[in-house]
Design a protein around this motif. Structure first.
Motif, short mmCIF file in Angstrom:
data_model
loop_
_atom_site.label_atom_id
_atom_site.label_comp_id
_atom_site.label_asym_id
_atom_site.label_seq_id
_atom_site.Cartn_x
_atom_site.Cartn_y
_atom_site.Cartn_z
N VAL A 226 -1.59 9.89 1.54
CA VAL A 226 -2.27 8.98 0.60
C VAL A 226 -3.68 9.49 0.32
N ALA A 227 -4.38 9.94 1.36
CA ALA A 227 -5.73 10.47 1.18
C ALA A 227 -5.72 11.76 0.35
N ASP A 228 -4.61 12.49 0.38
CA ASP A 228 -4.51 13.72 -0.43
C ASP A 228 -4.60 13.42 -1.92
N ILE A 229 -4.01 12.30 -2.36
CA ILE A 229 -3.84 12.07 -3.79
C ILE A 229 -4.81 11.06 -4.39
N TYR A 230 -5.50 10.27 -3.54
CA TYR A 230 -6.44 9.27 -4.06
C TYR A 230 -7.86 9.62 -3.63
N GLU A 231 -8.80 9.46 -4.55
CA GLU A 231 -10.19 9.66 -4.18
C GLU A 231 -10.59 8.59 -3.17
N PRO A 232 -11.63 8.84 -2.36
CA PRO A 232 -11.98 7.90 -1.29
C PRO A 232 -12.16 6.46 -1.76
N LYS A 233 -12.68 6.27 -2.95
CA LYS A 233 -12.93 4.92 -3.44
C LYS A 233 -11.64 4.13 -3.64
N LYS A 234 -10.54 4.83 -3.90
CA LYS A 234 -9.27 4.17 -4.20
C LYS A 234 -8.25 4.28 -3.06
N GLN A 235 -8.62 4.94 -1.98
CA GLN A 235 -7.65 5.17 -0.91
C GLN A 235 -7.19 3.89 -0.25
N ALA A 236 -8.05 2.87 -0.21
CA ALA A 236 -7.68 1.63 0.47
C ALA A 236 -6.45 0.99 -0.16
N TYR A 237 -6.31 1.14 -1.48
CA TYR A 237 -5.16 0.53 -2.16
C TYR A 237 -3.86 1.26 -1.78
N GLY A 238 -3.92 2.59 -1.78
CA GLY A 238 -2.75 3.37 -1.41
C GLY A 238 -2.35 3.15 0.03
N PHE A 395 2.28 -9.68 2.47
CA PHE A 395 2.09 -9.70 1.02
C PHE A 395 0.97 -10.66 0.63
N ILE A 396 0.88 -11.79 1.33
CA ILE A 396 -0.16 -12.78 1.01
C ILE A 396 -1.55 -12.20 1.25
N ILE A 397 -1.74 -11.53 2.39
CA ILE A 397 -3.07 -11.02 2.74
C ILE A 397 -3.47 -9.82 1.90
N MET A 398 -2.50 -9.12 1.34
CA MET A 398 -2.82 -7.93 0.56
C MET A 398 -3.65 -8.27 -0.68
N ILE A 399 -3.40 -9.43 -1.29
CA ILE A 399 -4.10 -9.81 -2.52
C ILE A 399 -5.60 -9.98 -2.27
N PRO A 400 -6.03 -10.84 -1.32
CA PRO A 400 -7.48 -10.94 -1.07
C PRO A 400 -8.10 -9.66 -0.54
N PHE A 401 -7.32 -8.86 0.20
CA PHE A 401 -7.85 -7.59 0.70
C PHE A 401 -8.17 -6.65 -0.44
N PHE A 402 -7.28 -6.53 -1.41
CA PHE A 402 -7.53 -5.68 -2.57
C PHE A 402 -8.71 -6.20 -3.39
N TYR A 403 -8.80 -7.52 -3.53
CA TYR A 403 -9.92 -8.10 -4.29
C TYR A 403 -11.24 -7.80 -3.58
N TYR A 404 -11.26 -7.99 -2.26
CA TYR A 404 -12.46 -7.69 -1.49
C TYR A 404 -12.85 -6.23 -1.65
N TYR A 406 -12.14 -4.15 -4.09
CA TYR A 406 -12.59 -3.87 -5.46
C TYR A 406 -13.98 -4.45 -5.73
N LYS A 407 -14.21 -5.67 -5.24
CA LYS A 407 -15.44 -6.39 -5.57
C LYS A 407 -16.62 -5.98 -4.71
N TYR A 408 -16.39 -5.71 -3.43
CA TYR A 408 -17.50 -5.52 -2.51
C TYR A 408 -17.60 -4.12 -1.92
N VAL A 409 -16.47 -3.42 -1.74
CA VAL A 409 -16.52 -2.10 -1.10
C VAL A 409 -16.77 -1.00 -2.13
N GLU A 410 -16.03 -0.98 -3.21
CA GLU A 410 -16.18 0.09 -4.21
C GLU A 410 -17.62 0.24 -4.71
#
Length: 555
Positions: A226-238, A395-404, A406-410
């Protein structure tokens, strides 16, 4: 599609069989792009080799503009070690180079991510799906429940030890990730047959260990892919999606295997594993491209060197590999994962924490038959439905994790696309508390006077907590040790899988002697002891990294 197929095992075999005529690369179709790599006379070599040292590969395959100044198409030149690279023409990535995995299109990245998730599920399900047929194994081989459970334990031990070799091997530029993934998966599929047709319990247990051993690479290297194909900013999603696949396997195993074992016997659980992994092998063989940028760049260098007949054409991964002795390569493959795990305080503490969570998960799973078969009188098939709470929670926790994220880490990434690693640990602050909440809730709600839905709801908190912990810890380790990411993940997998293998062996005795409530509470209290670890590393991790020879220091 042509570019994707060309980098798969299928495409590389077709190229080999056709002598390179099929699935040709740009430099083979347009030799004019190789002008800069042609051998030059000795009088001009000293100046030319110091100016034109980096490849400026164009997306459209056209030659670089000779009027442009050196490095006009690069963001910055890569420094050359005067002792190692001064006499070479270096082949390196140009910005937007389509051959670089991080420059692939989004659909291609998603397709590769899907395949890694499919592979992860196909292997991880192999542990839990076996447990559905334990009673059948006991009856056929006339063995005790503990000995039958060794089929789970040895499988997990196998995929604890396997990544210690497979993961570092995938980092070697000459090999790459695909041969490791596809080769071991092929063996994984075939070795299910001796398990199915085992003539005695010893043969069954031996081949369960071997299947775990050869099926293990993706359990540690999947995150590195996953780290091979996504830049560090987007790796958390992959990595987040990959983490869901890791939960999906153990959660769905008892459900799929339960109905099969109930109707057809324990061997059908292994047949299902073989069918799923066999399907995965076909998909990966034809459609999974190589993702290791070092391997892709090395093979490009080999082609250019052959086309130009110029031995001075090199790439940095090749030069680094040539500078390593056999002993150093052996140290990298066999020793480095252990060294990182036990001599780096950050790795040791976080590996120990995840190992505890993993061990608790496998131990706690063994309480499900006690709760849902003995207390709530589910059938063997419907017992698997109780595991759906774990899957839904992830699946439930993935939604707020991705939002967090995108909003605060990136927004905290710097201009170079880098982030202070300790920021990655923040989700663990929540996840650390969700684990004991789950265990106390599950333990004291599992009784005949309370509806079965309550322990199922409580179980969802474990997947929420473990998801946040795994995402935080793996991302942190990857950022703190970017040069050794596959070896770090291999060490992590070794420790957590060792706990996962050992803990289930005393689960049945513990739950029957203490009762579901107090046994689960004991696990809950144990998880509370480890809660301070992410907080300590969040505040003192930077100082600890500064004292390390292998961790990054400049953030």
């Amino acid at each position: 599609m042509k570019d994707l197929l060309r980098e798969t095992v299928f495409g590389r075999l077709v190229r080999l069989a056709s002598g390179g005529k099929l699935f040709a690369y740009d430099e083979e179709l347009d030799p004019s792009t190789l002008q800069k790599y042609q051998p030059i006379d000795s009088e001009s070599s000293s100046t030319s080799l110091n100016v034109d040292v980096k490849q400026t590969h164009q997306e459209d395959g056209k030659p670089a503009d000779p009027e442009k100044p050196p490095f006009a198409d690069q963001e910055r030149p890569i420094p050359i070690d005067q002792e190692k690279g001064a006499d070479h023409l270096l082949v390196a990535w140009a910005p937007n180079d389509p051959g670089n995995p991080r420059n692939w299109s989004t659909p291609k990245k998603l397709f590769v991510t899907f395949q890694i998730c499919l592979l992860t599920t196909s292997v991880y399900i192999g542990s839990a799906i076996y447990t559905a047929g334990l009673q059948g194994v006991e009856a056929e081989f006339h063995i005790s429940p503990v000995k039958a459970l060794l089929g789970l334990t040895l499988f997990v031990v196998g995929y604890a030890l396997g990544p210690m070799v497979w993961a570092p091997m995938s980092e070697i530029p000459y090999i790459g990730r695909n041969p490791v993934y596809v080769g071991t998966l092929f063996a994984f599929v075939l070795l299910q047959l001796p398990v199915i047709y085992a003539s005695n319990s010893s043969m069954l247990l031996a081949f369960r260990f071997l299947t775990g051993l050869v099926g293990s690479p993706v359990l540690a290297t999947g995150g590195a892919t996953v780290a091979d194909i996504y830049e560090p900013k987007k790796q958390a999603y992959g990595i987040g999606v990959w983490g869901i696949a890791a939960v999906f396997g153990p959660a769905m195993g008892p459900l799929i295997g339960g109905f099969a074992a109930e109707s057809e016997g324990w061997k059908w659980t292994i047949w299902e594993l073989m069918w799923l992994s066999g399907f995965c092998f076909v998909v990966l063989f034809f459609f999974l491209p190589e993702t290791s940028s070092s391997n892709i760049l090395y093979r490009r260098t080999v082609r250019i060197r052959a086309l130009t007949n110029n031995p001075r054409v090199k790439c940095e991964p090749e030069i680094e590999a040539e500078g390593m002795s056999g002993k150093e390569i052996g140290m990298m493959v066999f020793i480095r994962p252990f060294t990182l795990s036990f001599t780096e305080p950050i790795c040791f503490l976080l590996n120990l924490y995840l190992a505890l969570i993993y061990g608790l998960l496998y131990l706690w799973f063994e309480s499900f038959p006690i709760v849902f078969l003995d207390i709530y009188h589910f059938t063997l098939g419907t017992e698997g439905l109780a595991f759906l709470g774990i899957l839904i929670g992830s699946f439930i926790i993935m939604i707020p994790f991705f939002y967090y994220n995108y909003k605060y880490v990136e927004p905290q990434f710097n201009e170079e696309g880098r982030l202070r690693p300790e920021i990655r640990l923040q989700p663990a602050f929540v996840g650390a508390f969700l684990i004991p909440i789950c265990l106390f809730w599950f333990g004291w709600s599992a009784r005949p006077s309370i509806n079965w839905i309550m322990p199922v709801i409580g179980s969802s908190f474990f997947s929420m907590g473990s998801f946040l912990l795994f995402m935080a810890v793996l991302a942190y380790l990857g950022d703190a040790y970017p040069k050794y990411i596959a070896s770090v993940f291999a060490g992590n997998d070794l420790m957590r899988s060792s706990f996962g293998a050992a803990f289930p062996l005393f689960a049945d005795a513990m739950y029957h002697k203490l009762g579901v409530g107090w046994a689960s509470s004991l696990l809950g209290f144990l998880s509370i002891v480890f809660i301070p670890i992410p907080f300590v590393l969040y505040f003192y991790g930077r100082k600890i990294r500064g004292a390390s020879k292998m961790a990054t220091h400049d953030l």
